[in-house]
Motif scaffolding. Sequence first.
Motif, PDB file in Angstrom:
ATOM      1  N   VAL A  12       0.761  -1.184  -0.061  1.00  0.00           N
ATOM      2  CA  VAL A  12      -0.031  -0.136   0.065  1.00  0.00           C
ATOM      3  C   VAL A  12       0.972   1.383  -0.025  1.00  0.00           C
ATOM      4  CG1 VAL A  12      -1.711   1.249   1.350  1.00  0.00           C
ATOM      5  CG2 VAL A  12      -1.884  -1.125   1.068  1.00  0.00           C
ATOM      6  N   THR A 268      -2.668  -3.258  -6.224  1.00  0.00           N
ATOM      7  CA  THR A 268      -2.376  -2.068  -5.604  1.00  0.00           C
ATOM      8  C   THR A 268      -2.045  -0.749  -7.034  1.00  0.00           C
ATOM      9  OG1 THR A 268      -1.038  -2.608  -3.982  1.00  0.00           O
ATOM     10  CG2 THR A 268      -0.603  -0.635  -4.456  1.00  0.00           C
ATOM     11  N   GLN A 272      -4.465   2.464  -7.281  1.00  0.00           N
ATOM     12  CA  GLN A 272      -3.935   3.842  -7.124  1.00  0.00           C
ATOM     13  C   GLN A 272      -3.630   4.205  -8.273  1.00  0.00           C
ATOM     14  OE1 GLN A 272      -0.527   2.788  -3.896  1.00  0.00           O
ATOM     15  NE2 GLN A 272      -1.882   4.126  -2.729  1.00  0.00           N
ATOM     16  N   THR A 282      -6.838   2.829  -0.599  1.00  0.00           N
ATOM     17  CA  THR A 282      -6.351   1.678  -1.195  1.00  0.00           C
ATOM     18  C   THR A 282      -6.455   0.526  -0.027  1.00  0.00           C
ATOM     19  OG1 THR A 282      -5.154   2.492  -2.998  1.00  0.00           O
ATOM     20  CG2 THR A 282      -4.439   0.299  -2.199  1.00  0.00           C
TER      21      THR A 282
END
Length: 487
Positions: A12, A268, A272, A282
């Motif tokens: 993350v 991810t 994002q 996220t």
Amino acid sequence: MIIAIDYNIMFVALPDIGSDLGFSAQNLQWVISAYSVAFGGFLLLGGRATDLFGRKNMFLFGLFLYAASSVLGGLATESWLLVAARVVQGLGGAFLAPATLSLVTTLFAEGTERNRALAVWGGAGGFGMVLGAILGGLLTDWFGWQAVMWVNVIAAGAAMAYGTGILPKTAKATTNGFDLPGAVVGTVASTLLVFTLVNGPEAGWGSGTTIGSLIGSLVLFALFIGIESKTAAPMMPLRLFTNRNVSVGTTITFLFMATFGAYAYFLTQYWQVVQGYSAWATGFAFLLPSGCVLIGTVAAGKLMNSYGARKTLLIALAVGFVGTAALALTMTQDSSYLVIAVPLIVLSLGQGVIFTAMFAAATTGVANEEQGIGSGIATTGQQIGGAVGLAVLIAIAAGAAGGETTDPARLTDGILVATWATAAGIALTFLATLGLKKPAAAATQVVASGEAAGDTNSVTAPAASAPASAPAPASAPAPAPAVSERV
């Protein structure tokens, strides 16, 4: 739990780490891969050290390395400092993981009791993934990416204090000595192999560095096998691989991390970069799949007690394949979270069950005094698989996206191709799982033949001549003292 938190929390935080410390798009993977190289390269040494020097001692040593390296990472102001901290963190994991798993497998008798214990152990990992997903977003948004390193200091420190008091003192193995040549050669060979596979996509598979490190690792592995076959106290007893569950189980852990484990990187990127989620958002997007992984790890114990590890793995892999294929069919640049939620739930439930069951399968039939190296072998497959899978899937995605890492449409194309490649890898894992032993069926057949002959000795005679690696029949587990007595 600590290792699982670190896994999700770092994914993350990657975009913020990359922009703050000046990583390139290709070099950013070394925040993950440096950890994987050290973890995978030193696991055999960590596993054997666990058997030789005591599981509790190595458990506490691994936690210390984890905490110390997290301090270094939290203070990093240059990209190389963070990568160095991740290397030391990987060393800590290489001692911590086999020590933790072997503590579980030796304190609880093989069969129903161990399956239940492994479900709790896997549940702790699943909870760590949930916590990591939440903390990764919150800490990165509120305090900066450095906070994802500092949280390890707190967690590892608490685990050291708690473990010192509650864990029983574990016996050290009685051996003819420590296999120093095997330890050095095996560790360097493993590290070179993981480095080759991680660095190949970036440096080029035909580059001098890649070819040289690959040749070096193969030569050293050949030398390592020669050393282990002749030494009186091998670091990795080669006879362990005559246990089919160990060899096939390690293959499963490799393929699991090369598929399920590596895919979090692309989720991810999708949330994002393609859909513009913040780090905080996220983190909460990962909450649903991580929660389902937790449910799967806990459910695995009951499933294994009912169906056995082999059948449980086959069912879970089929579920994971269906979920991954469905995700590839529903994921577009504009897909809402609700659209992909159902496929994420399905594949994550399968992932959780597999995580617990594959380690139960890989450590079946291994003697207690070798559970450390047995756990180390299985976890080596897991860590090398993660490094290989991430490197290969990134290369596949980059090729499909034409090398584009910022255009949402092109990046989505690359992620979709990587998703289909992941599904293909899961199908391959299903085929590999067919190679696991079916002890319950074999035991039933032996009992039936003995009854038919009217000779009770015929029931036990085949068991006496069976290889040492064969697990005890599920229908007649060996009696074991209560957990409290053993502790």
